[in-house]
Motif scaffolding. Structure first.
Motif, PDB file in Angstrom:
ATOM      1  N   MET A  21       0.837  -1.196   0.000  1.00 16.40           N
ATOM      2  CA  MET A  21       0.000   0.000   0.000  1.00 16.40           C
ATOM      3  C   MET A  21       0.875   1.250   0.000  1.00 16.40           C
ATOM      4  O   MET A  21       0.632   2.188  -0.760  1.00 16.40           O
ATOM      5  N   LYS A  22       1.894   1.244   0.831  1.00 15.20           N
ATOM      6  CA  LYS A  22       2.820   2.383   0.880  1.00 15.20           C
ATOM      7  C   LYS A  22       3.548   2.528  -0.456  1.00 15.20           C
ATOM      8  O   LYS A  22       3.699   3.638  -0.979  1.00 15.20           O
ATOM      9  N   LEU A  23       3.991   1.409  -1.017  1.00 15.64           N
ATOM     10  CA  LEU A  23       4.724   1.438  -2.277  1.00 15.64           C
ATOM     11  C   LEU A  23       3.847   1.842  -3.463  1.00 15.64           C
ATOM     12  O   LEU A  23       4.369   2.230  -4.508  1.00 15.64           O
ATOM     13  N   SER A  24       2.511   1.759  -3.300  1.00 18.85           N
ATOM     14  CA  SER A  24       1.610   2.125  -4.393  1.00 18.85           C
ATOM     15  C   SER A  24       1.557   3.641  -4.614  1.00 18.85           C
ATOM     16  O   SER A  24       0.943   4.091  -5.577  1.00 18.85           O
ATOM     17  N   ALA A  25       2.200   4.396  -3.726  1.00 15.41           N
ATOM     18  CA  ALA A  25       2.278   5.864  -3.860  1.00 15.41           C
ATOM     19  C   ALA A  25       0.891   6.484  -4.014  1.00 15.41           C
ATOM     20  O   ALA A  25       0.592   7.158  -5.001  1.00 15.41           O
ATOM     21  N   ILE A  74       8.830  -1.463  10.112  1.00 17.19           N
ATOM     22  CA  ILE A  74       9.184  -1.363   8.690  1.00 17.19           C
ATOM     23  C   ILE A  74       9.245   0.105   8.269  1.00 17.19           C
ATOM     24  O   ILE A  74      10.140   0.514   7.518  1.00 17.19           O
ATOM     25  N   GLY A  75       8.294   0.898   8.743  1.00 14.84           N
ATOM     26  CA  GLY A  75       8.305   2.328   8.431  1.00 14.84           C
ATOM     27  C   GLY A  75       9.583   2.998   8.895  1.00 14.84           C
ATOM     28  O   GLY A  75      10.173   3.803   8.177  1.00 14.84           O
ATOM     29  N   ILE A  76      10.013   2.640  10.095  1.00 14.33           N
ATOM     30  CA  ILE A  76      11.234   3.230  10.643  1.00 14.33           C
ATOM     31  C   ILE A  76      12.472   2.717   9.916  1.00 14.33           C
ATOM     32  O   ILE A  76      13.347   3.490   9.522  1.00 14.33           O
ATOM     33  N   LEU A  77      12.549   1.412   9.710  1.00  9.57           N
ATOM     34  CA  LEU A  77      13.759   0.805   9.144  1.00  9.57           C
ATOM     35  C   LEU A  77      13.864   0.943   7.621  1.00  9.57           C
ATOM     36  O   LEU A  77      14.950   1.180   7.098  1.00  9.57           O
ATOM     37  N   GLU A  81      11.113   6.524   8.347  1.00  8.67           N
ATOM     38  CA  GLU A  81      10.199   7.352   9.132  1.00  8.67           C
ATOM     39  C   GLU A  81      10.862   7.680  10.466  1.00  8.67           C
ATOM     40  O   GLU A  81      11.706   6.931  10.953  1.00  8.67           O
ATOM     41  N   ALA A  82      10.466   8.786  11.037  1.00  8.84           N
ATOM     42  CA  ALA A  82      11.072   9.237  12.294  1.00  8.84           C
ATOM     43  C   ALA A  82      10.774   8.249  13.421  1.00  8.84           C
ATOM     44  O   ALA A  82       9.680   7.706  13.508  1.00  8.84           O
ATOM     45  N   ILE A  83      11.776   8.024  14.240  1.00  9.51           N
ATOM     46  CA  ILE A  83      11.584   7.206  15.438  1.00  9.51           C
ATOM     47  C   ILE A  83      11.558   8.162  16.627  1.00  9.51           C
ATOM     48  O   ILE A  83      12.459   8.963  16.811  1.00  9.51           O
ATOM     49  N   THR A  84      10.478   8.094  17.367  1.00 11.59           N
ATOM     50  CA  THR A  84      10.323   8.990  18.508  1.00 11.59           C
ATOM     51  C   THR A  84      10.029   8.176  19.757  1.00 11.59           C
ATOM     52  O   THR A  84       9.635   7.011  19.672  1.00 11.59           O
ATOM     53  N   THR A  85      10.199   8.811  20.876  1.00 10.55           N
ATOM     54  CA  THR A  85       9.894   8.165  22.152  1.00 10.55           C
ATOM     55  C   THR A  85       8.419   7.768  22.195  1.00 10.55           C
ATOM     56  O   THR A  85       8.071   6.671  22.650  1.00 10.55           O
ATOM     57  N   PHE A  86       7.543   8.637  21.706  1.00  6.02           N
ATOM     58  CA  PHE A  86       6.115   8.338  21.732  1.00  6.02           C
ATOM     59  C   PHE A  86       5.771   7.142  20.850  1.00  6.02           C
ATOM     60  O   PHE A  86       4.916   6.331  21.207  1.00  6.02           O
ATOM     61  N   LYS A  87       6.430   7.009  19.713  1.00  3.07           N
ATOM     62  CA  LYS A  87       6.205   5.833  18.869  1.00  3.07           C
ATOM     63  C   LYS A  87       6.624   4.565  19.598  1.00  3.07           C
ATOM     64  O   LYS A  87       5.914   3.558  19.571  1.00  3.07           O
ATOM     65  N   LEU A  88       7.792   4.606  20.205  1.00  7.10           N
ATOM     66  CA  LEU A  88       8.276   3.420  20.921  1.00  7.10           C
ATOM     67  C   LEU A  88       7.366   3.062  22.095  1.00  7.10           C
ATOM     68  O   LEU A  88       7.068   1.878  22.315  1.00  7.10           O
ATOM     69  N   ILE A  89       6.911   4.067  22.815  1.00  6.46           N
ATOM     70  CA  ILE A  89       5.975   3.806  23.925  1.00  6.46           C
ATOM     71  C   ILE A  89       4.670   3.233  23.377  1.00  6.46           C
ATOM     72  O   ILE A  89       4.121   2.272  23.930  1.00  6.46           O
TER      73      ILE A  89
END
Length: 107
Positions: A21-25, A74-77, A81-89
């Motif tokens: 889906m992401k790759l479908s632009a 996958i988004g991060i790696l 995509e940005a990796i944030t403390t809130f995402k990790l939590i």
């Protein structure tokens, strides 16, 4: 035990579908749209097989929670995509929620 393999397969297929889906632009690339649809349909079919033995609440919690956590990774790696403390939590809370629902399910 086979039903948990079906659930794992459904999760993997859904994650692949979401990646396409992401790759479908924005649904502008027909090949990726077709692959996205194929993997989503396959995911639901395999999830249905898992539901023969796993409670729907537990199966859906695991399917959606694991899929969400994997897609975030996958988004991060892969998509940088940005990796944030809130995402990790948030990912941690999703995992804890899935564990809680799974432990609360009857056998």
């Amino acid at each position: 035990m086979q039903h948990w393999f079906f659930l794992s397969g459904a999760i993997a297929l859904e994650v692949i579908g979401t990646t396409f889906m992401k790759l479908s632009a924005g649904l502008t690339k027909p090949l990726f749209i077709a692959l996205m649809l194929l993997f989503y349909v396959a995911s639901f079919l395999v999830l249905t097989l898992a539901l023969r033995k796993i409670e729907v609440g537990v199966a859906y919690a695991v399917w959606s929670g694991a899929g969400t956590a994997l897609i975030a990774a996958i988004g991060i790696l892969y998509f940088q995509e940005a990796i944030t403390t809130f995402k990790l939590i948030g990912i941690g809370l999703i995992i804890l929620g899935v564990i809680g629902i799974n432990l609360g399910g009857s056998q």
